[in-house]
Design a protein around this motif. Sequence first.
Motif, PDB file in Angstrom:
ATOM      1  N   GLY A 331       0.787  -1.224   0.000  1.00  0.00           N
ATOM      2  CA  GLY A 331       0.000   0.000   0.000  1.00  0.00           C
ATOM      3  C   GLY A 331       0.820   1.275   0.000  1.00  0.00           C
ATOM      4  N   ILE A 332       2.151   1.143  -0.001  1.00  0.00           N
ATOM      5  CA  ILE A 332       3.016   2.330   0.026  1.00  0.00           C
ATOM      6  C   ILE A 332       3.657   2.529  -1.346  1.00  0.00           C
ATOM      7  N   GLY A 333       3.293   3.628  -1.990  1.00  0.00           N
ATOM      8  CA  GLY A 333       3.866   3.966  -3.285  1.00  0.00           C
ATOM      9  C   GLY A 333       4.786   5.162  -3.180  1.00  0.00           C
ATOM     10  N   PRO A 334       5.286   5.648  -4.308  1.00  0.00           N
ATOM     11  CA  PRO A 334       6.220   6.778  -4.291  1.00  0.00           C
ATOM     12  C   PRO A 334       5.660   8.032  -3.631  1.00  0.00           C
ATOM     13  N   LYS A 335       4.340   8.305  -3.801  1.00  0.00           N
ATOM     14  CA  LYS A 335       3.785   9.525  -3.214  1.00  0.00           C
ATOM     15  C   LYS A 335       3.827   9.470  -1.694  1.00  0.00           C
ATOM     16  N   THR A 336       3.373   8.345  -1.125  1.00  0.00           N
ATOM     17  CA  THR A 336       3.381   8.204   0.331  1.00  0.00           C
ATOM     18  C   THR A 336       4.808   8.242   0.868  1.00  0.00           C
ATOM     19  N   ALA A 337       5.705   7.512   0.205  1.00  0.00           N
ATOM     20  CA  ALA A 337       7.100   7.493   0.645  1.00  0.00           C
ATOM     21  C   ALA A 337       7.718   8.886   0.554  1.00  0.00           C
ATOM     22  N   ALA A 338       7.393   9.618  -0.514  1.00  0.00           N
ATOM     23  CA  ALA A 338       7.940  10.966  -0.689  1.00  0.00           C
ATOM     24  C   ALA A 338       7.424  11.906   0.400  1.00  0.00           C
ATOM     25  N   PHE A 343       8.219  15.411   4.957  1.00  0.00           N
ATOM     26  CA  PHE A 343       7.665  15.984   6.183  1.00  0.00           C
ATOM     27  C   PHE A 343       8.267  15.416   7.463  1.00  0.00           C
ATOM     28  N   CYS A 344       8.616  14.141   7.462  1.00  0.00           N
ATOM     29  CA  CYS A 344       9.146  13.516   8.670  1.00  0.00           C
ATOM     30  C   CYS A 344      10.676  13.529   8.689  1.00  0.00           C
ATOM     31  N   LEU A 345      11.286  13.049   7.606  1.00  0.00           N
ATOM     32  CA  LEU A 345      12.745  12.994   7.539  1.00  0.00           C
ATOM     33  C   LEU A 345      13.355  14.313   7.087  1.00  0.00           C
ATOM     34  N   GLN A 346      12.504  15.230   6.650  1.00  0.00           N
ATOM     35  CA  GLN A 346      12.937  16.574   6.236  1.00  0.00           C
ATOM     36  C   GLN A 346      14.004  16.540   5.144  1.00  0.00           C
ATOM     37  N   ARG A 347      13.752  15.691   4.145  1.00  0.00           N
ATOM     38  CA  ARG A 347      14.613  15.629   2.960  1.00  0.00           C
ATOM     39  C   ARG A 347      13.906  16.328   1.798  1.00  0.00           C
ATOM     40  N   PRO A 348      14.618  16.988   0.914  1.00  0.00           N
ATOM     41  CA  PRO A 348      13.976  17.563  -0.278  1.00  0.00           C
ATOM     42  C   PRO A 348      13.437  16.450  -1.171  1.00  0.00           C
ATOM     43  N   CYS A 349      12.139  16.413  -1.329  1.00  0.00           N
ATOM     44  CA  CYS A 349      11.503  15.362  -2.133  1.00  0.00           C
ATOM     45  C   CYS A 349      10.171  15.919  -2.626  1.00  0.00           C
ATOM     46  N   PHE A 350       9.880  15.790  -3.910  1.00  0.00           N
ATOM     47  CA  PHE A 350       8.684  16.411  -4.480  1.00  0.00           C
ATOM     48  C   PHE A 350       7.572  15.386  -4.650  1.00  0.00           C
ATOM     49  N   ALA A 351       6.792  15.200  -3.586  1.00  0.00           N
ATOM     50  CA  ALA A 351       5.657  14.281  -3.640  1.00  0.00           C
ATOM     51  C   ALA A 351       4.591  14.840  -4.584  1.00  0.00           C
ATOM     52  N   LEU A 380       9.738  15.278 -12.089  1.00  0.00           N
ATOM     53  CA  LEU A 380       9.815  16.522 -11.319  1.00  0.00           C
ATOM     54  C   LEU A 380      10.836  16.445 -10.192  1.00  0.00           C
ATOM     55  N   GLU A 381      11.058  15.242  -9.676  1.00  0.00           N
ATOM     56  CA  GLU A 381      12.080  15.068  -8.647  1.00  0.00           C
ATOM     57  C   GLU A 381      13.454  15.456  -9.184  1.00  0.00           C
ATOM     58  N   VAL A 382      13.655  15.271 -10.489  1.00  0.00           N
ATOM     59  CA  VAL A 382      14.927  15.626 -11.129  1.00  0.00           C
ATOM     60  C   VAL A 382      14.949  17.095 -11.541  1.00  0.00           C
ATOM     61  N   ARG A 383      13.834  17.591 -12.061  1.00  0.00           N
ATOM     62  CA  ARG A 383      13.811  18.932 -12.660  1.00  0.00           C
ATOM     63  C   ARG A 383      13.667  20.072 -11.644  1.00  0.00           C
ATOM     64  N   ILE A 384      12.935  19.863 -10.557  1.00  0.00           N
ATOM     65  CA  ILE A 384      12.686  20.952  -9.606  1.00  0.00           C
ATOM     66  C   ILE A 384      13.863  21.082  -8.643  1.00  0.00           C
TER      67      ILE A 384
END
Length: 457
Positions: A331-338, A343-351, A380-384
């Motif tokens: 049930g965990i896809g890229p959006k949830t993981a991102a 928000f939790c790990l405070q890494r730059p990631c574009f969900a 977008l993770e690459v471009r932004i």
Amino acid sequence: MERRITRSAAAKEAASLAAAIKTSEQEFATKPLSLENESPSQQSSSLGNNSKTRPISKRRKTKLPASEINAANELPHNLGSSINLKYKTSALSSGVKEEVIDTIANELKRTVEKATTAPRSVSTGKSKKANPYRLTPGITPFPDWPHPTPDACEEVNRLLSSVHGEIVPPTTIPEPSLTVTGCGEVPSVLDALIRTLLSGATSGNNSALAFNGLVQKFGILHEGIGKGSVNWDAVRQAPLKDVFDAIKRGGLADIKSKNLKAILDMVHTENQERREILVRGEDAGPSDLMPKSENSKQYEIACADQHFLSLNHLHTLNTEQVMEELIKYPGIGPKTAACVLLFCLQRPCFAVDTHIFRICKWLGWVPPDKATEITAFGHLEVRIPNHLKYSLHQLFIRHGKTCPRCRAITGQSSAGWNEGCVIDHLVKRTGKRKGEPATSPPVKRKSTGRQHRSEKA
């Protein structure tokens, strides 16, 4: 696929073949062999025939003793008929007898070695995908699509900030709320993951109802990892029906309750495996275990002993590793993981959620006819630029919910359309209602959970 043979089974086969050798020795003393042109079944009959010597052309076929048939059936697939002995017809001699015995003995040796060797993993015919979403970190799925440029990202961020306010990432993560599910803005990684799972494909109000149901049913932790949130180990040990009943007011309870239970079972198993490695002091294991300080190791052992379920070790992994770890859970896809990363790990990631995906297509940031939410995330993770990922994520969601022209269902006859849009000159809206005449009546559509998905309460 070969059948795995245990040592006891190998011993039984060895005894059966030893008996066959003894029978063969007695037979060789009374008759010559000519098996070169016989089928495997005829060869087996010949080995089991204890009748008097007679010409081969007139020899009747006899059945193998039941014990030998059973022994052959217990051999690995086709092994019973694979002992294909080819002997030249000749008078009996000690050399021939020794050749026969040596051949059977060699087969026996190979069988026993095969049975007692550690088996390799059995292939099921289905290749395991290293990345089920076919995303390659750092590489866009649309390399020929040059948008968005860094300048375009800066411009959109400035325009949306002028309407919705400047968005600045928090320096500290707030304490967990028991009334708002949110999308991962809590200290505990496991808590963040499950809150984000509950908020998927539904509204903020519905996900809050689901989360509150868990709080009321299973209680909260008052200390240790996850303090202030749900007692996830109690959820893990509860019957599936109890979990379903607790979250059913939030919608999609059937699939979410199953995924939730499966995730907690996996995390518990992983926590216990990590504990065993730490207790034994092994060098092998996850890469994040060995560099830990002694106090950190003892703390993780104590948490596992008290069944405080935790994924906080993901803090020490890089972004790519965290993504791989999270999407392995059901049930965990890229959006949830991102969202957990952002928000939790405070890494730059574009969900990328449904609002972001819609607006990015209208902006031309992704190929409108080719992209999906998953491939859009990869692109977008690459471009932004990293420093804009948090603010643009939040701004797109706010704008997609509130702008009369950029909502999911809108058109020239929609309320507030004449108020305009700050990015109107940059977008090319698509859809059935976007270019309709102002006098046209609004098209009524049945709303879906996906259209009203909320990433932020």
